[in-house]
Design an enzyme around this catalytic site. Structure first.
Site, PDB file in Angstrom:
ATOM      1  N   ASP A 201      28.740 -27.711   3.428  1.00 47.63           N
ATOM      2  CA  ASP A 201      28.105 -27.039   4.525  1.00 47.63           C
ATOM      3  C   ASP A 201      29.046 -26.081   5.160  1.00 47.63           C
ATOM      4  O   ASP A 201      30.242 -26.397   5.356  1.00 47.63           O
ATOM      5  CB  ASP A 201      27.769 -28.157   5.495  1.00 47.63           C
ATOM      6  CG  ASP A 201      26.763 -27.617   6.476  1.00 47.63           C
ATOM      7  OD1 ASP A 201      25.676 -27.529   6.056  1.00 47.63           O
ATOM      8  OD2 ASP A 201      27.238 -27.067   7.769  1.00 47.63           O
ATOM      9  N   ILE A 202      28.500 -24.778   5.201  1.00 53.64           N
ATOM     10  CA  ILE A 202      29.222 -23.711   5.801  1.00 53.64           C
ATOM     11  C   ILE A 202      29.533 -24.068   7.368  1.00 53.64           C
ATOM     12  O   ILE A 202      28.569 -24.326   8.108  1.00 53.64           O
ATOM     13  CB  ILE A 202      28.729 -22.388   5.682  1.00 53.64           C
ATOM     14  CG1 ILE A 202      28.374 -21.869   4.417  1.00 53.64           C
ATOM     15  CG2 ILE A 202      29.505 -21.142   6.410  1.00 53.64           C
ATOM     16  CD1 ILE A 202      27.456 -20.835   4.063  1.00 53.64           C
ATOM     17  N   HIS A 214      21.445 -12.348  12.024  1.00 53.62           N
ATOM     18  CA  HIS A 214      20.900 -13.190  10.758  1.00 53.62           C
ATOM     19  C   HIS A 214      21.316 -12.236   9.475  1.00 53.62           C
ATOM     20  O   HIS A 214      21.630 -12.938   8.706  1.00 53.62           O
ATOM     21  CB  HIS A 214      19.380 -13.555  10.769  1.00 53.62           C
ATOM     22  CG  HIS A 214      19.121 -14.503  11.818  1.00 53.62           C
ATOM     23  ND1 HIS A 214      19.472 -15.767  11.479  1.00 53.62           N
ATOM     24  CD2 HIS A 214      18.922 -14.570  13.237  1.00 53.62           C
ATOM     25  CE1 HIS A 214      19.008 -16.556  12.310  1.00 53.62           C
ATOM     26  NE2 HIS A 214      18.634 -16.070  13.602  1.00 53.62           N
ATOM     27  N   ASP A 218      22.989 -13.945   6.341  1.00 54.90           N
ATOM     28  CA  ASP A 218      22.806 -13.866   5.074  1.00 54.90           C
ATOM     29  C   ASP A 218      23.668 -13.280   4.322  1.00 54.90           C
ATOM     30  O   ASP A 218      23.821 -13.830   2.947  1.00 54.90           O
ATOM     31  CB  ASP A 218      21.461 -12.800   4.714  1.00 54.90           C
ATOM     32  CG  ASP A 218      20.144 -13.329   5.434  1.00 54.90           C
ATOM     33  OD1 ASP A 218      20.176 -14.656   5.912  1.00 54.90           O
ATOM     34  OD2 ASP A 218      19.131 -12.643   5.662  1.00 54.90           O
ATOM     35  N   GLU A 244      22.388 -23.511   5.522  1.00 48.98           N
ATOM     36  CA  GLU A 244      23.740 -23.294   5.258  1.00 48.98           C
ATOM     37  C   GLU A 244      24.356 -24.328   4.116  1.00 48.98           C
ATOM     38  O   GLU A 244      25.711 -24.418   4.086  1.00 48.98           O
ATOM     39  CB  GLU A 244      24.676 -22.909   6.206  1.00 48.98           C
ATOM     40  CG  GLU A 244      25.047 -24.183   7.302  1.00 48.98           C
ATOM     41  CD  GLU A 244      23.668 -24.538   8.137  1.00 48.98           C
ATOM     42  OE1 GLU A 244      23.906 -25.178   9.036  1.00 48.98           O
ATOM     43  OE2 GLU A 244      22.721 -23.943   7.920  1.00 48.98           O
ATOM     44  N   ARG A 264      38.965 -27.124  -5.213  1.00 48.38           N
ATOM     45  CA  ARG A 264      39.204 -25.767  -5.788  1.00 48.38           C
ATOM     46  C   ARG A 264      37.853 -24.752  -4.879  1.00 48.38           C
ATOM     47  O   ARG A 264      38.277 -23.754  -4.476  1.00 48.38           O
ATOM     48  CB  ARG A 264      38.911 -25.809  -7.134  1.00 48.38           C
ATOM     49  CG  ARG A 264      39.862 -26.123  -7.780  1.00 48.38           C
ATOM     50  CD  ARG A 264      39.853 -25.857  -9.379  1.00 48.38           C
ATOM     51  NE  ARG A 264      38.704 -26.404  -9.934  1.00 48.38           N
ATOM     52  CZ  ARG A 264      38.503 -27.654 -10.570  1.00 48.38           C
ATOM     53  NH1 ARG A 264      39.729 -28.386 -10.486  1.00 48.38           N
ATOM     54  NH2 ARG A 264      37.411 -28.140 -11.138  1.00 48.38           N
TER      55      ARG A 264
END
Length: 331
Positions: A201-202, A214, A218, A244, A264
Protein backbone atom coordinates in the site's frame (compact mmCIF):
# COMPACT_ATOMS: atom_id res chain seq x y z
CA UNK A 1 -16.32 -17.37 -39.47
CA UNK A 2 -12.87 -17.95 -40.94
CA UNK A 3 -11.76 -21.49 -41.79
CA UNK A 4 -10.03 -23.38 -39.01
CA UNK A 5 -6.28 -23.92 -38.83
CA UNK A 6 -6.27 -27.69 -38.31
CA UNK A 7 -2.61 -28.67 -38.63
CA UNK A 8 -0.82 -26.48 -36.09
CA UNK A 9 -1.16 -28.01 -32.63
CA UNK A 10 1.56 -25.83 -30.99
CA UNK A 11 -0.19 -22.75 -32.37
CA UNK A 12 -3.55 -24.04 -31.13
CA UNK A 13 -2.21 -24.63 -27.61
CA UNK A 14 -0.57 -21.18 -27.62
CA UNK A 15 -3.92 -19.65 -28.65
CA UNK A 16 -5.65 -21.46 -25.77
CA UNK A 17 -3.02 -20.39 -23.24
CA UNK A 18 -3.32 -16.73 -24.25
CA UNK A 19 -6.76 -16.68 -22.66
CA UNK A 20 -5.30 -17.82 -19.31
CA UNK A 21 -8.63 -19.47 -18.55
CA UNK A 22 -7.73 -23.07 -17.67
CA UNK A 23 -8.47 -24.04 -14.04
CA UNK A 24 -10.34 -20.81 -13.31
CA UNK A 25 -13.57 -20.87 -11.26
CA UNK A 26 -17.00 -21.03 -12.89
CA UNK A 27 -18.44 -17.80 -14.30
CA UNK A 28 -22.05 -16.86 -14.99
CA UNK A 29 -21.39 -15.74 -18.56
CA UNK A 30 -20.44 -19.31 -19.54
CA UNK A 31 -22.85 -21.13 -17.23
CA UNK A 32 -25.81 -19.26 -18.74
CA UNK A 33 -24.91 -20.63 -22.18
CA UNK A 34 -24.74 -24.26 -21.07
CA UNK A 35 -27.95 -23.85 -19.07
CA UNK A 36 -29.69 -22.44 -22.15
CA UNK A 37 -28.52 -25.27 -24.41
CA UNK A 38 -29.62 -27.90 -21.93
CA UNK A 39 -33.08 -26.34 -21.73
CA UNK A 40 -33.53 -25.67 -25.47
CA UNK A 41 -32.24 -29.06 -26.62
CA UNK A 42 -33.80 -31.13 -23.85
CA UNK A 43 -30.45 -32.82 -23.17
CA UNK A 44 -29.10 -33.86 -19.77
CA UNK A 45 -25.55 -32.53 -20.38
CA UNK A 46 -24.09 -29.41 -21.97
CA UNK A 47 -20.53 -28.11 -21.75
CA UNK A 48 -18.04 -25.46 -22.74
CA UNK A 49 -15.05 -27.75 -23.23
CA UNK A 50 -11.45 -26.66 -23.78
CA UNK A 51 -8.88 -29.10 -25.12
CA UNK A 52 -5.48 -28.82 -23.45
CA UNK A 53 -2.39 -30.88 -24.34
CA UNK A 54 -3.51 -34.01 -22.51
CA UNK A 55 -6.93 -33.25 -21.07
CA UNK A 56 -10.37 -31.89 -21.73
CA UNK A 57 -11.22 -29.17 -19.19
CA UNK A 58 -14.70 -27.77 -18.70
CA UNK A 59 -15.06 -24.03 -18.24
CA UNK A 60 -18.76 -24.75 -17.77
CA UNK A 61 -20.65 -28.03 -17.56
CA UNK A 62 -24.23 -28.85 -16.61
CA UNK A 63 -25.45 -32.34 -15.88
CA UNK A 64 -22.11 -33.99 -15.16
CA UNK A 65 -20.06 -33.81 -11.97
CA UNK A 66 -16.60 -33.48 -13.49
CA UNK A 67 -14.11 -30.70 -14.11
CA UNK A 68 -11.99 -32.53 -16.69
CA UNK A 69 -11.40 -35.83 -18.51
CA UNK A 70 -8.40 -37.30 -20.32
CA UNK A 71 -8.17 -35.88 -23.82
CA UNK A 72 -8.24 -39.41 -25.22
CA UNK A 73 -11.87 -39.78 -24.08
CA UNK A 74 -13.07 -36.38 -25.27
CA UNK A 75 -15.68 -36.23 -28.03
CA UNK A 76 -14.70 -32.56 -28.22
CA UNK A 77 -11.18 -33.57 -29.27
CA UNK A 78 -12.77 -34.88 -32.46
CA UNK A 79 -14.87 -31.71 -32.83
CA UNK A 80 -11.81 -29.40 -32.82
CA UNK A 81 -10.28 -31.32 -35.73
CA UNK A 82 -13.06 -30.21 -38.06
CA UNK A 83 -14.21 -27.07 -39.82
CA UNK A 84 -17.88 -28.02 -39.33
CA UNK A 85 -19.98 -29.21 -36.35
CA UNK A 86 -19.53 -32.78 -35.18
CA UNK A 87 -22.79 -34.73 -34.92
CA UNK A 88 -22.96 -38.22 -33.41
CA UNK A 89 -26.48 -39.70 -33.46
CA UNK A 90 -25.57 -43.05 -31.86
CA UNK A 91 -22.13 -43.44 -30.28
CA UNK A 92 -22.58 -47.20 -29.81
CA UNK A 93 -22.84 -47.58 -33.57
CA UNK A 94 -19.84 -45.35 -34.31
CA UNK A 95 -16.47 -47.18 -34.35
CA UNK A 96 -14.70 -44.01 -33.14
CA UNK A 97 -16.69 -43.98 -29.90
CA UNK A 98 -18.30 -47.39 -29.34
CA UNK A 99 -15.64 -48.50 -26.83
CA UNK A 100 -15.12 -45.05 -25.25
CA UNK A 101 -15.32 -45.30 -21.42
CA UNK A 102 -17.76 -42.37 -21.41
CA UNK A 103 -20.04 -44.42 -23.68
CA UNK A 104 -19.67 -47.88 -22.13
CA UNK A 105 -19.73 -46.43 -18.58
CA UNK A 106 -20.99 -43.31 -16.83
CA UNK A 107 -22.45 -41.02 -18.09
CA UNK A 108 -23.34 -43.43 -20.95
CA UNK A 109 -23.13 -40.91 -23.78
CA UNK A 110 -25.14 -41.97 -26.84
CA UNK A 111 -25.45 -38.79 -28.90
CA UNK A 112 -23.42 -35.63 -29.25
CA UNK A 113 -23.51 -32.31 -31.09
CA UNK A 114 -20.48 -30.05 -30.85
CA UNK A 115 -19.44 -26.81 -32.55
CA UNK A 116 -15.78 -25.72 -32.38
CA UNK A 117 -14.84 -22.69 -30.31
CA UNK A 118 -12.74 -20.88 -32.89
CA UNK A 119 -10.47 -17.99 -31.96
CA UNK A 120 -10.36 -14.88 -34.15
CA UNK A 121 -7.07 -16.15 -35.62
CA UNK A 122 -8.61 -19.48 -36.62
CA UNK A 123 -7.67 -21.99 -33.91
CA UNK A 124 -10.24 -24.45 -32.53
CA UNK A 125 -9.45 -24.44 -28.82
CA UNK A 126 -12.50 -26.38 -27.65
CA UNK A 127 -16.16 -26.86 -28.35
CA UNK A 128 -19.65 -25.95 -27.22
CA UNK A 129 -21.61 -29.16 -27.03
CA UNK A 130 -24.93 -30.83 -26.25
CA UNK A 131 -24.85 -34.43 -25.01
CA UNK A 132 -27.65 -36.97 -24.61
CA UNK A 133 -27.80 -40.41 -23.01
CA UNK A 134 -30.12 -41.69 -25.72
CA UNK A 135 -29.60 -42.02 -29.46
CA UNK A 136 -31.17 -39.10 -31.32
CA UNK A 137 -31.00 -36.77 -34.26
CA UNK A 138 -30.37 -33.10 -33.68
CA UNK A 139 -32.77 -30.79 -35.47
CA UNK A 140 -31.31 -28.25 -37.94
CA UNK A 141 -32.49 -25.38 -35.73
CA UNK A 142 -30.56 -26.88 -32.80
CA UNK A 143 -27.38 -26.91 -34.85
CA UNK A 144 -27.97 -23.32 -35.90
CA UNK A 145 -28.38 -22.40 -32.21
CA UNK A 146 -25.07 -24.05 -31.34
CA UNK A 147 -23.36 -22.32 -34.26
CA UNK A 148 -24.76 -18.97 -33.13
CA UNK A 149 -23.78 -19.42 -29.47
CA UNK A 150 -20.22 -20.71 -30.00
CA UNK A 151 -18.87 -17.32 -31.21
CA UNK A 152 -20.57 -15.68 -28.22
CA UNK A 153 -18.59 -17.98 -25.91
CA UNK A 154 -15.35 -16.97 -27.65
CA UNK A 155 -16.35 -13.29 -27.38
CA UNK A 156 -16.80 -13.77 -23.63
CA UNK A 157 -13.30 -15.23 -23.47
CA UNK A 158 -11.97 -12.22 -25.38
CA UNK A 159 -13.81 -9.78 -23.09
CA UNK A 160 -12.59 -11.69 -20.06
CA UNK A 161 -9.01 -11.31 -21.24
CA UNK A 162 -9.44 -7.57 -21.85
CA UNK A 163 -11.04 -7.09 -18.44
CA UNK A 164 -8.05 -8.64 -16.68
CA UNK A 165 -5.86 -5.53 -17.00
CA UNK A 166 -6.31 -2.32 -15.05
CA UNK A 167 -6.36 0.54 -17.56
CA UNK A 168 -4.22 2.93 -15.48
CA UNK A 169 -1.48 0.68 -14.14
CA UNK A 170 -1.47 -2.17 -16.67
CA UNK A 171 -1.52 -4.59 -13.71
CA UNK A 172 -4.06 -7.37 -13.34
CA UNK A 173 -7.47 -6.36 -12.05
CA UNK A 174 -8.53 -7.57 -8.62
CA UNK A 175 -10.85 -10.12 -10.19
CA UNK A 176 -8.12 -11.52 -12.42
CA UNK A 177 -5.59 -11.56 -9.61
CA UNK A 178 -7.94 -13.44 -7.26
CA UNK A 179 -8.57 -15.98 -10.04
CA UNK A 180 -4.78 -16.46 -10.26
CA UNK A 181 -4.68 -16.98 -6.50
CA UNK A 182 -7.40 -19.62 -6.80
CA UNK A 183 -5.32 -21.48 -9.39
CA UNK A 184 -2.27 -21.32 -7.13
CA UNK A 185 -4.31 -22.67 -4.19
CA UNK A 186 -5.55 -25.57 -6.34
CA UNK A 187 -1.95 -26.35 -7.31
CA UNK A 188 -0.92 -26.29 -3.66
CA UNK A 189 -3.74 -28.68 -2.75
CA UNK A 190 -2.78 -31.11 -5.52
CA UNK A 191 1.01 -30.95 -5.32
CA UNK A 192 1.89 -29.02 -2.14
CA UNK A 193 3.77 -26.39 -4.12
CA UNK A 194 4.77 -23.30 -2.10
CA UNK A 195 3.64 -19.79 -2.91
CA UNK A 196 3.50 -16.41 -1.20
CA UNK A 197 1.30 -13.35 -1.37
CA UNK A 198 2.63 -9.83 -0.90
CA UNK A 199 0.33 -6.84 -0.43
CA UNK A 200 1.68 -3.31 -0.68
CA UNK A 201 0.00 0.00 0.00
CA UNK A 202 1.47 3.37 -1.04
CA UNK A 203 2.01 5.41 2.11
CA UNK A 204 0.12 8.70 2.55
CA UNK A 205 -1.45 8.40 -0.89
CA UNK A 206 -4.52 10.47 0.03
CA UNK A 207 -2.21 13.30 1.00
CA UNK A 208 -0.57 13.12 -2.45
CA UNK A 209 -3.96 13.40 -4.15
CA UNK A 210 -5.10 16.21 -1.85
CA UNK A 211 -1.89 18.21 -2.18
CA UNK A 212 -1.05 17.70 -5.86
CA UNK A 213 -4.28 16.55 -7.52
CA UNK A 214 -5.44 13.23 -8.96
CA UNK A 215 -3.39 13.41 -12.19
CA UNK A 216 -0.24 13.40 -10.05
CA UNK A 217 -1.68 10.57 -7.98
CA UNK A 218 -2.21 8.63 -11.21
CA UNK A 219 1.43 9.26 -12.11
CA UNK A 220 2.48 7.75 -8.76
CA UNK A 221 0.27 4.68 -9.39
CA UNK A 222 1.82 4.22 -12.83
CA UNK A 223 5.37 4.56 -11.45
CA UNK A 224 4.83 2.03 -8.65
CA UNK A 225 3.15 -0.42 -11.05
CA UNK A 226 6.03 -0.10 -13.50
CA UNK A 227 8.54 -0.69 -10.70
CA UNK A 228 6.71 -3.82 -9.56
CA UNK A 229 6.49 -5.16 -13.12
CA UNK A 230 10.20 -4.54 -13.69
CA UNK A 231 11.30 -6.33 -10.52
CA UNK A 232 8.91 -9.27 -10.92
CA UNK A 233 9.92 -12.65 -12.30
CA UNK A 234 8.09 -13.94 -15.40
CA UNK A 235 6.20 -16.42 -13.21
CA UNK A 236 5.01 -13.74 -10.74
CA UNK A 237 1.66 -11.97 -10.99
CA UNK A 238 1.13 -8.29 -10.20
CA UNK A 239 -2.35 -6.94 -9.52
CA UNK A 240 -3.88 -3.63 -8.57
CA UNK A 241 -6.50 -4.68 -6.04
CA UNK A 242 -7.48 -1.29 -4.65
CA UNK A 243 -6.94 2.40 -5.28
CA UNK A 244 -3.32 2.54 -4.11
CA UNK A 245 -2.97 -1.11 -3.12
CA UNK A 246 -1.10 -3.68 -5.17
CA UNK A 247 -0.61 -7.42 -4.75
CA UNK A 248 2.18 -9.73 -5.83
CA UNK A 249 1.74 -13.49 -6.19
CA UNK A 250 5.06 -15.30 -5.94
CA UNK A 251 4.91 -18.99 -6.96
CA UNK A 252 7.48 -21.49 -5.69
CA UNK A 253 8.42 -19.05 -2.92
CA UNK A 254 8.56 -19.66 0.83
CA UNK A 255 8.28 -17.23 3.73
CA UNK A 256 11.90 -16.09 3.94
CA UNK A 257 12.32 -15.53 0.20
CA UNK A 258 8.97 -13.73 0.00
CA UNK A 259 9.97 -11.35 2.80
CA UNK A 260 13.31 -10.72 1.07
CA UNK A 261 11.45 -10.01 -2.20
CA UNK A 262 9.15 -7.58 -0.39
CA UNK A 263 12.23 -5.76 0.94
CA UNK A 264 13.61 -5.46 -2.60
CA UNK A 265 10.33 -3.99 -3.82
CA UNK A 266 10.19 -1.64 -0.81
CA UNK A 267 13.67 -0.29 -1.40
CA UNK A 268 13.07 0.11 -5.15
CA UNK A 269 9.87 2.08 -4.57
CA UNK A 270 11.61 4.30 -2.03
CA UNK A 271 14.27 5.03 -4.67
CA UNK A 272 11.76 6.13 -7.30
CA UNK A 273 11.90 9.73 -8.46
CA UNK A 274 8.50 10.65 -9.89
CA UNK A 275 8.47 13.60 -12.33
CA UNK A 276 6.85 16.67 -10.81
CA UNK A 277 7.89 20.15 -9.76
CA UNK A 278 9.57 19.45 -7.41
CA UNK A 279 10.07 15.68 -8.06
CA UNK A 280 8.10 13.35 -5.77
CA UNK A 281 9.35 10.49 -3.61
CA UNK A 282 7.04 7.86 -2.10
CA UNK A 283 7.27 4.83 0.14
CA UNK A 284 5.09 1.76 0.57
CA UNK A 285 4.19 -0.66 3.35
CA UNK A 286 4.12 -4.41 2.80
CA UNK A 287 2.33 -7.45 4.25
CA UNK A 288 3.61 -10.92 3.37
CA UNK A 289 1.77 -14.25 3.79
CA UNK A 290 2.87 -17.68 2.59
CA UNK A 291 0.21 -20.17 1.56
CA UNK A 292 -0.77 -22.61 4.30
CA UNK A 293 -3.51 -24.70 5.85
CA UNK A 294 -5.42 -21.77 7.29
CA UNK A 295 -5.13 -19.81 4.05
CA UNK A 296 -6.71 -22.15 1.55
CA UNK A 297 -9.20 -19.68 0.13
CA UNK A 298 -8.28 -16.45 -1.60
CA UNK A 299 -10.27 -14.55 1.03
CA UNK A 300 -8.36 -16.08 3.96
CA UNK A 301 -5.01 -15.69 2.23
CA UNK A 302 -5.69 -12.04 1.46
CA UNK A 303 -6.83 -11.48 5.05
CA UNK A 304 -3.56 -12.87 6.42
CA UNK A 305 -1.47 -10.61 4.19
CA UNK A 306 -3.74 -7.65 4.91
CA UNK A 307 -3.30 -8.11 8.67
CA UNK A 308 0.48 -8.05 8.20
CA UNK A 309 0.15 -4.93 6.02
CA UNK A 310 -1.87 -3.25 8.76
CA UNK A 311 0.91 -4.09 11.25
CA UNK A 312 3.44 -2.49 8.87
CA UNK A 313 1.33 0.67 8.68
CA UNK A 314 0.83 0.77 12.43
CA UNK A 315 4.55 0.16 13.00
CA UNK A 316 5.60 3.31 11.17
CA UNK A 317 5.11 2.55 7.44
CA UNK A 318 7.81 1.93 4.81
CA UNK A 319 8.43 -1.57 6.14
CA UNK A 320 7.58 -5.19 5.37
CA UNK A 321 5.89 -7.45 7.92
CA UNK A 322 5.50 -11.24 7.68
CA UNK A 323 2.31 -13.00 8.76
CA UNK A 324 3.87 -16.10 10.35
CA UNK A 325 2.41 -19.50 9.59
CA UNK A 326 0.83 -20.78 12.82
CA UNK A 327 0.69 -24.40 13.88
CA UNK A 328 -2.86 -24.50 12.52
CA UNK A 329 -1.79 -23.02 9.20
CA UNK A 330 0.99 -25.57 8.82
CA UNK A 331 -1.19 -28.56 9.66
Amino acid sequence: MMHAILNDEPGRIAALRRYDILDTPSEDAFDKVTHLIRALFGVPISAVSLIDTGRQWFKSIEGLDASETPRSMAFCDHAIRRDEPLIITDALGDPRFSDNPLVTGEPHIRSYAGVPLRTPDGYNIGSLCAIDTRARDFAPEHLETLKALAPIVVEQMELRMLAERDSLSGSMTRRAFVAEMDKRIALHIRHQRPAALVLLDIDHFKQINDSHGHPVGDRVIEAVARCCATLSRPSDSVGRIGGEEFALLLPETGEADALAAAERFRLAIADLVIPHDPPLRVTASFGVAAIGGGRMTSKDWLSAADAALYDAKRGGRNRAVLAPLTETCMA
